[in-house]
Design an enzyme around this catalytic site. Structure first.
Site, PDB file in Angstrom:
ATOM      1  N   HIS A 191       0.810  -1.215   0.000  1.00  0.00           N
ATOM      2  CA  HIS A 191       0.000   0.000   0.000  1.00  0.00           C
ATOM      3  C   HIS A 191       0.836   1.253   0.000  1.00  0.00           C
ATOM      4  O   HIS A 191       0.429   2.288  -0.495  1.00  0.00           O
ATOM      5  CB  HIS A 191      -1.054  -0.066   1.102  1.00  0.00           C
ATOM      6  CG  HIS A 191      -2.120  -0.985   0.645  1.00  0.00           C
ATOM      7  ND1 HIS A 191      -2.024  -2.342   0.831  1.00  0.00           N
ATOM      8  CD2 HIS A 191      -3.185  -0.785  -0.145  1.00  0.00           C
ATOM      9  CE1 HIS A 191      -3.028  -2.912   0.212  1.00  0.00           C
ATOM     10  NE2 HIS A 191      -3.751  -2.003  -0.381  1.00  0.00           N
ATOM     11  N   GLU A 435     -10.150 -11.811  -6.225  1.00  0.00           N
ATOM     12  CA  GLU A 435      -8.759 -11.628  -5.824  1.00  0.00           C
ATOM     13  C   GLU A 435      -8.259 -12.769  -4.934  1.00  0.00           C
ATOM     14  O   GLU A 435      -7.150 -12.725  -4.419  1.00  0.00           O
ATOM     15  CB  GLU A 435      -8.576 -10.272  -5.130  1.00  0.00           C
ATOM     16  CG  GLU A 435      -9.522 -10.000  -3.982  1.00  0.00           C
ATOM     17  CD  GLU A 435      -9.314  -8.616  -3.364  1.00  0.00           C
ATOM     18  OE1 GLU A 435      -8.273  -7.985  -3.582  1.00  0.00           O
ATOM     19  OE2 GLU A 435     -10.220  -8.180  -2.625  1.00  0.00           O
ATOM     20  N   ASP A 459      -3.822  -8.949  -4.959  1.00  0.00           N
ATOM     21  CA  ASP A 459      -4.016 -10.046  -4.009  1.00  0.00           C
ATOM     22  C   ASP A 459      -4.047 -11.395  -4.702  1.00  0.00           C
ATOM     23  O   ASP A 459      -3.558 -12.379  -4.162  1.00  0.00           O
ATOM     24  CB  ASP A 459      -5.303  -9.827  -3.192  1.00  0.00           C
ATOM     25  CG  ASP A 459      -5.060  -8.873  -2.035  1.00  0.00           C
ATOM     26  OD1 ASP A 459      -4.041  -9.058  -1.336  1.00  0.00           O
ATOM     27  OD2 ASP A 459      -5.844  -7.936  -1.859  1.00  0.00           O
ATOM     28  N   CYS A 506      -8.426  -4.457 -11.865  1.00  0.00           N
ATOM     29  CA  CYS A 506      -8.136  -3.240 -11.096  1.00  0.00           C
ATOM     30  C   CYS A 506      -6.858  -3.329 -10.261  1.00  0.00           C
ATOM     31  O   CYS A 506      -6.541  -2.413  -9.519  1.00  0.00           O
ATOM     32  CB  CYS A 506      -9.317  -2.856 -10.216  1.00  0.00           C
ATOM     33  SG  CYS A 506      -9.627  -4.019  -8.889  1.00  0.00           S
TER      34      CYS A 506
HETATM   35  C1  PEP Z   1      -6.025  -5.980  -5.573  1.00  0.00           C
HETATM   36  O1  PEP Z   1      -5.862  -6.764  -4.642  1.00  0.00           O
HETATM   37  O2  PEP Z   1      -5.603  -6.192  -6.735  1.00  0.00           O
HETATM   38  C2  PEP Z   1      -6.704  -4.702  -5.365  1.00  0.00           C
HETATM   39  C3  PEP Z   1      -6.974  -3.912  -6.371  1.00  0.00           C
HETATM   40  O3  PEP Z   1      -7.014  -4.364  -4.100  1.00  0.00           O
HETATM   41  P1  PEP Z   1      -5.964  -3.805  -3.026  1.00  0.00           P
HETATM   42  O4  PEP Z   1      -4.684  -3.461  -3.769  1.00  0.00           O
HETATM   43  O5  PEP Z   1      -6.611  -2.635  -2.408  1.00  0.00           O
HETATM   44  O6  PEP Z   1      -5.797  -4.965  -2.095  1.00  0.00           O
HETATM   45 MG    MG Z   2      -6.961  -6.588  -2.803  1.00  0.00          MG
END
Ligand code: PEP
Ligand code: MG
Length: 582
Positions: A191, A435, A459, A506
């Site tokens: 993150h 995911e 994920d 995404c």
């Molecule tokens: C993912 O896991 O690809 C996603 C878009 O969600 P995050 O990165 O917020 O876990």
């Molecule tokens: Mg995710």
């Protein structure tokens, strides 16, 4: 000059003096004193040394009394180092000759000392190196005293170098002054990396140990395109990077003209490009970069700097802001709270220490357990749906029952709102993230439950390969191009198409030009990505034909290793748009 290689997570080049954060997060400033202040500075140094010796002796006595003299003796080595006349002499020389402030001089000498120990063969001095850093910390603590500076109140441009930064520390960086950052820890889709992209500052993570080699004020270059950190560059490198920085800026502004153009392939296939956002104000970034809407709003960022769980009004206000910014005709996909593991923690839930938080009570599991938290957010999302094209998405779904449960709760909330006479869109589209590998495998069944899928590759990659997305030590395994991941993605797309369910990607994969052809070739017609990357991906889409993309995907799916897939995809992409990887 020293060159370190890590993981590029936010593009661009930043050059500037290093602001080094040690593991306790305080900075070692490069400060100079006037010639007239040298004597006072030396006095400060001697006082700090005397204090350090006094504290260490006291510690030695306490530990000896408690645990026995053999344990107390550990501190003897510290006292020996602190009272070594050559230490005092070296630091004093730097203060007197170079006019360094005491803390800067201490840090320089200690780090030189540690490097010498490190270079000795056999690694016999590892514990001595730790001693040196312990002492540096002790001396700095005493010298800096109240002078610890806050990262949010900088007055000059810096490059932040740290062992690690939490997402909230990263999000609080003052971008007017922090021109780039580099960390020892972290992975491609951590993150912190995502927030770096949001802030649009060049960043490299997962560099391995380097913080101990740098002193505050040393010149550092962060090459966020190639994943390099260059410490104390030589003249030639510095000049070269100054040119790269200017040409990258020119490249960025050349992309601006793409904003108003459609993302359409050479043979006429229209691709939707949506923005991923974390903060409501980023709705504007999406418009600036020509996004067709918001494909992923990560709402857990509402927890940033908060002591309490957000109220319904706070949720609603944030969503309404985004919906109003995007305006009519641009969907906003709001994802319910994805709390836990590497993300923010709910305030109301008292979670015990989980042994394996990534596999624990997080995300939608947590919402289903804490219905007040969940319903509060669902109410706000539904209320916002009365003002624009809002869509709802559940994260981390791993079973069919889970998605059914979520829909049931949603139905209850809708009933409540109806009873209260509050407006909302009764046919609000509902989707799920794919995911978790189990969800990918059961995509055909899940497709009957929802209106759309969004493949969360960040994920999906970590759970498929059992490789923590934040851990640089297993970053070599973590690749969206791994054949196992590609087969899951392919299966999800096919299942979605069969059921007539929209499917979007995404994860960070969708903003990486290396994978654009592949995803189009597999049948993806909508990507959701960091707004900053939209123009580049659009340029690539406008340069290819769907036929080329399909042929590329077909070949990539035949390859057996992530390395072969990635090399092949890079080659194909470069063939179509040679300048794409800068
Ligand atoms: C993912 O896991 O690809 C996603 C878009 O969600 P995050 O990165 O917020 O876990
Ligand atoms: Mg995710």
């Amino acid at each position: 000059m020293e060159i370190k290689r890590g993981i590029a997570v936010s593009p661009g080049v930043a050059i500037g003096p290093a602001l080094v954060l040690d593991t306790e997060g305080f900075r070692i400033p490069q400060r100079f004193v006037a010639p007239a202040e040298v004597a006072a500075e030396v006095g400060r140094l001697r006082q700090a040394l005397a204090e350090a010796v006094r504290d260490t002796r006291a510690q030695q006595e306490t530990i000896s009394a408690k645990l026995g003299p053999q344990y107390g003796a550990i501190f003897a080595a510290h006292i020996f180092l602190l009272t070594d006349p050559s230490l005092l002499r070296d630091v004093e020389t730097l203060i007197a000759d170079q006019l360094f402030a005491a803390e800067y001089a201490v840090s320089r000498v200690m780090r030189r000392h540690a490097k010498t120990l490190e270079s000795l063969e056999g690694g016999h001095f590892a514990s001595r190196i730790t001693d040196v850093f312990d002492l540096e910390k002790r001396l700095l603590g005493s010298l800096l005293g109240q002078r610890r500076e806050n990262l949010q109140h900088l007055s000059a441009a810096v490059i932040v170098l740290a062992h690690d930064l939490s997402p909230s520390e990263t999000a609080s960086l003052d971008t007017a002054h922090v021109h780039g950052f580099a960390t020892e820890a972290g992975g491609r889709t951590s993150h912190t990396a995502i927030v770096a992209g949001v802030l649009e500052i060049p960043a490299v993570v997962g560099l391995g140990t380097f913080v101990t080699d740098v002193s505050g004020g040393d010149v550092a270059i962060v090459d966020g395109n190639r994943g390099l950190l260059i410490l104390t560059p030589d003249e030639e490198t510095l000049e070269r990077y100054e040119l790269t920085r200017s040409s990258f800026r020119r490249f960025e502004s050349s992309l601006v003209e793409l904003r108003a153009l459609p993302a359409v392939t050479q043979d006429g296939a229209q691709i939707g490009l949506m923005g991923n956002i974390e903060f409501p104000q980023e709705g504007e970034h999406c418009l600036d970069r020509g996004a067709d809407g918001v494909g992923l709003y990560r709402t857990e960022f509402l927890y940033l700097n908060k002591r309490e769980d957000p109220t319904e009004a706070e949720h609603f206000e944030a969503y309404l802001h985004v919906v109003r910014t995007l305006g009519a005709g641009r969907p906003v996909v709001i994802r319910t709270l994805d709390l836990g593991a590497d993300k923010f923690q709910p305030r109301t839930e008292k979670l015990g220490q989980e042994r394996n938080p990534f596999l624990g009570l997080r995300s939608v599991r947590l919402c289903l357990r804490n219905l007040t938290l969940f319903k509060t957010q669902l109410r706000a999302i539904l209320r916002a749906s009365a003002f624009g094209d809002v869509r709802l998405m559940f994260p981390m779904i791993s079973t069919l029952l889970e998605v059914r449960q979520c829909k049931m709760i949603l139905a209850e909330v809708k009933e409540d709102l109806e009873d209260e006479g509050i407006a909302f869109n009764a046919s609000l589209p509902v989707g799920t993230m794919i995911e978790v590998p189990s969800a990918a495998i059961l995509a055909a069944e899940l497709a009957r439950e929802v209106d759309f899928f969004s493949i969360g590759t960040n994920d999906l990659v970590q759970y498929t390969l059992a490789a923590d997305r934040n851990n640089e030590a297993v970053a070599y395994l973590y690749s969206a191009g791994d054949p196992a991941v590609l087969r899951l993605i392919d299966g999800v797309i096919k299942a979605a198409h069969k059921q007539g369910v929209a499917v979007n990607v995404c994860g960070e994969m969708s903003g990486d030009p290396q994978y654009t052809l592949l995803l189009l070739g597999l049948g993806i017609r909508q990507l959701s990505l960091t707004p900053h990357n939209i123009p580049e991906i659009k340029r690539l889409i406008r340069s290819v034909t769907l036929e080329e993309a399909v042929a590329t995907a077909r070949e990539a799916m035949r390859l057996e290793t992530a390395r072969d897939v990635n090399n092949y995809l890079r080659e194909q992409t470069r063939r179509i748009l040679p300048e794409v990887f800068g």
